[in-house]
Scaffold this active site. Structure first.
Site, PDB file in Angstrom:
ATOM      1  N   LYS A  43       0.850  -1.196   0.000  1.00  0.00           N
ATOM      2  CA  LYS A  43       0.000   0.000   0.000  1.00  0.00           C
ATOM      3  C   LYS A  43       0.885   1.245   0.000  1.00  0.00           C
ATOM      4  CE  LYS A  43      -0.216  -0.132   5.053  1.00  0.00           C
ATOM      5  NZ  LYS A  43      -0.943  -0.706   6.203  1.00  0.00           N
ATOM      6  N   TYR A 273      14.458  31.420   5.430  1.00  0.00           N
ATOM      7  CA  TYR A 273      13.252  32.078   5.960  1.00  0.00           C
ATOM      8  C   TYR A 273      13.327  32.217   7.473  1.00  0.00           C
ATOM      9  CZ  TYR A 273      10.666  31.294   1.558  1.00  0.00           C
ATOM     10  OH  TYR A 273      10.225  31.292   0.268  1.00  0.00           O
TER      11      TYR A 273
HETATM   12  C1  LIG Z   1      -0.120  -1.714   6.846  1.00  0.00           C
HETATM   13  C2  LIG Z   1      -0.670  -2.970   7.361  1.00  0.00           C
HETATM   14  C3  LIG Z   1       0.162  -4.076   7.609  1.00  0.00           C
HETATM   15  C4  LIG Z   1       1.663  -4.012   7.484  1.00  0.00           C
HETATM   16  O1  LIG Z   1       2.216  -3.538   8.683  1.00  0.00           O
HETATM   17  P1  LIG Z   1       3.812  -3.483   8.866  1.00  0.00           P
HETATM   18  O2  LIG Z   1       4.010  -3.064  10.276  1.00  0.00           O
HETATM   19  O3  LIG Z   1       4.327  -2.487   7.909  1.00  0.00           O
HETATM   20  O4  LIG Z   1       4.312  -4.854   8.590  1.00  0.00           O
HETATM   21  C5  LIG Z   1      -0.422  -5.252   8.018  1.00  0.00           C
HETATM   22  N1  LIG Z   1      -1.768  -5.341   8.172  1.00  0.00           N
HETATM   23  C6  LIG Z   1      -2.598  -4.305   7.973  1.00  0.00           C
HETATM   24  C7  LIG Z   1      -4.064  -4.470   8.174  1.00  0.00           C
HETATM   25  C8  LIG Z   1      -2.083  -3.083   7.560  1.00  0.00           C
HETATM   26  O5  LIG Z   1      -2.913  -2.049   7.363  1.00  0.00           O
END
Ligand SMILES: *Cc1c(COP(=O)(O)O)cnc(C)c1O
Length: 381
Positions: A43, A273
């Protein structure tokens, strides 16, 4: 909108080391064995690393599933030719039923109205759509509350054109070994939830709870599949529980650029800035073509470092949208166009996403996810 990166003239690039990604995947395959399925969580553009390229590699290495947040992200992978099952971890929204079915995506379901509309669309097309149910065992974010599970399962059983292929939950604090009881309670409740679902007439074959920290800290949470994000990208310093036996994993992203300009700063002059940095003596300042629009947190102003000639040089003044200034007074022989490492290593120094995150008071995931679409990803094997 994404911009055209075919011209790499601006020297600021994220280098994605696909060998490190492959090594991390193989290390985890070795750790959990061949019986446990691995979902590669890609993702958010694979936590900023480039979802399509990372997924192609991971598919070739035998990733069993991909995890995306949104159906749109799943569509991107399907359009790139990814054939492996894809779970949409956030489910979908009304209006995306056809998108999900057309692209062979599998949604997580925790709302019965969405189940019913996906069921209706499936019935219309004469297909059965696989779904995974998410149980809230303590996160109090998405997922069906345990207390409402029986009623929910009965509603799902009415949806004759959906097949409950999977059952999942998500840990709130598997990285915190002091809070191990919290995770163990979540595992216990999940086991009870599995029983309730089986009694309701479904026979899910994909059972998963563990994210990266769960996989490392709680081997009993691996069930039939683990969901790995951070570990695959080598983001481990701030997200894993402090236990023995953490495998050797390698960072995948580095961020490189070049000095655009050098100038002398006279004593008493200020930089940037708000004039937040004032030179106490004569300084040599280097102009670096990266700013907060690229994802370099502005909170690193007067705090962070970059590496030049194997030496750490402090960020001086405010980070602005497109530029940052560093102090290279103590670095011998610097010239315009010399390489600068913002994230990664340049012997003998290293700046990790974890250390940038510590300076910016956040987590490593937010650093790599935040590297914006304006930065080209260069894939290296
Ligand atoms: C993002 C996510 C993961 C992965 O988590 P990590 O700590 O990056 O391994 C696993 N399960 C769900 C439901 C997630 O949203």
């Amino acid at each position: 909108m994404s911009i055209d990166h075919s011209n790499l003239a601006r020297p600021t690039h994220a280098v994605i080391n696909l060998d490190a990604l492959a090594s991390n995947f193989r290390t985890m395959r070795g750790l959990v064995g061949g019986e446990t399925k691995i979902m590669a969580v890609v993702k958010a553009n694979a936590y900023g690393h480039g979802a399509v390229e990372c997924s192609k590699l991971l598919e070739s290495l035998g990733a069993d599933w991909f995890g995306v947040a949104l159906p749109e992200e799943g569509v991107e992978l399907r359009n790139a030719g990814i054939k492996t099952p894809i779970l949409c971890l956030n489910g979908f929204w009304h209006g995306q039923e056809s998108l999900v079915i057309d692209h062979g995506l599998t949604p997580v379901i925790f709302r019965s109205d969405l189940a019913r509309s996906l069921n209706a669309e499936s019935e219309k097309r004469g297909v059965v759509t696989n779904i995974h149910l998410q149980i809230d065992t303590g996160m109090r974010r998405e997922g069906v509350l345990f207390s409402e599970l029986s009623a929910f399962a009965a509603e799902i059983a009415e949806c004759k054109d959906l097949n409950v292929e999977g059952l999942m939950t998500h840990f709130s604090s598997a990285d915190d070994i002091e809070a191990a009881d919290v995770t163990r309670d979540q595992i216990d409740l999940f086991q009870k939830a599995i029983e309730i679902i089986r009694k309701s007439g479904s026979s899910p074959s994909v059972i998963d709870a563990a994210n990266s920290p769960g996989t490392i800290g709680f081997p009993e949470s691996r069930f039939s599949m683990i969901r790995l994000g951070g570990i695959l990208y080598g983001l481990i310093g701030d997200m894993l529980p402090r236990v023995d036996g953490i495998p050797d994993l390698r960072p995948v992203m580095s961020l490189r650029t070049k000095i655009t300009d050098l100038k002398r700063i006279a004593p008493g002059e200020t930089v940037g800035y708000g004039r937040t940095f004032q030179a106490d003596g004569e300084r040599l300042a280097a102009l670096i073509p990266i700013g907060y629009n690229d994802g370099l947190p502005r909170s690193l102003s007067n705090r962070g470092h970059m590496i030049v000639h194997g030496q750490k040089a402090p960020i001086i003044g405010r980070i602005s949208m497109d530029w940052t200034v560093i102090d290279v007074t103590d670095v011998k022989g610097v010239s315009v166009d010399d390489e600068v490492v913002v994230l990664g290593s340049q012997t003998p120094q290293m700046i990790s996403a974890e250390s940038i995150a510590a300076d910016a008071e956040t987590i490593s995931y937010e650093i790599t996810c935040g590297i914006s679409g304006r930065i080209p990803r260069v894939f290296k094997r």
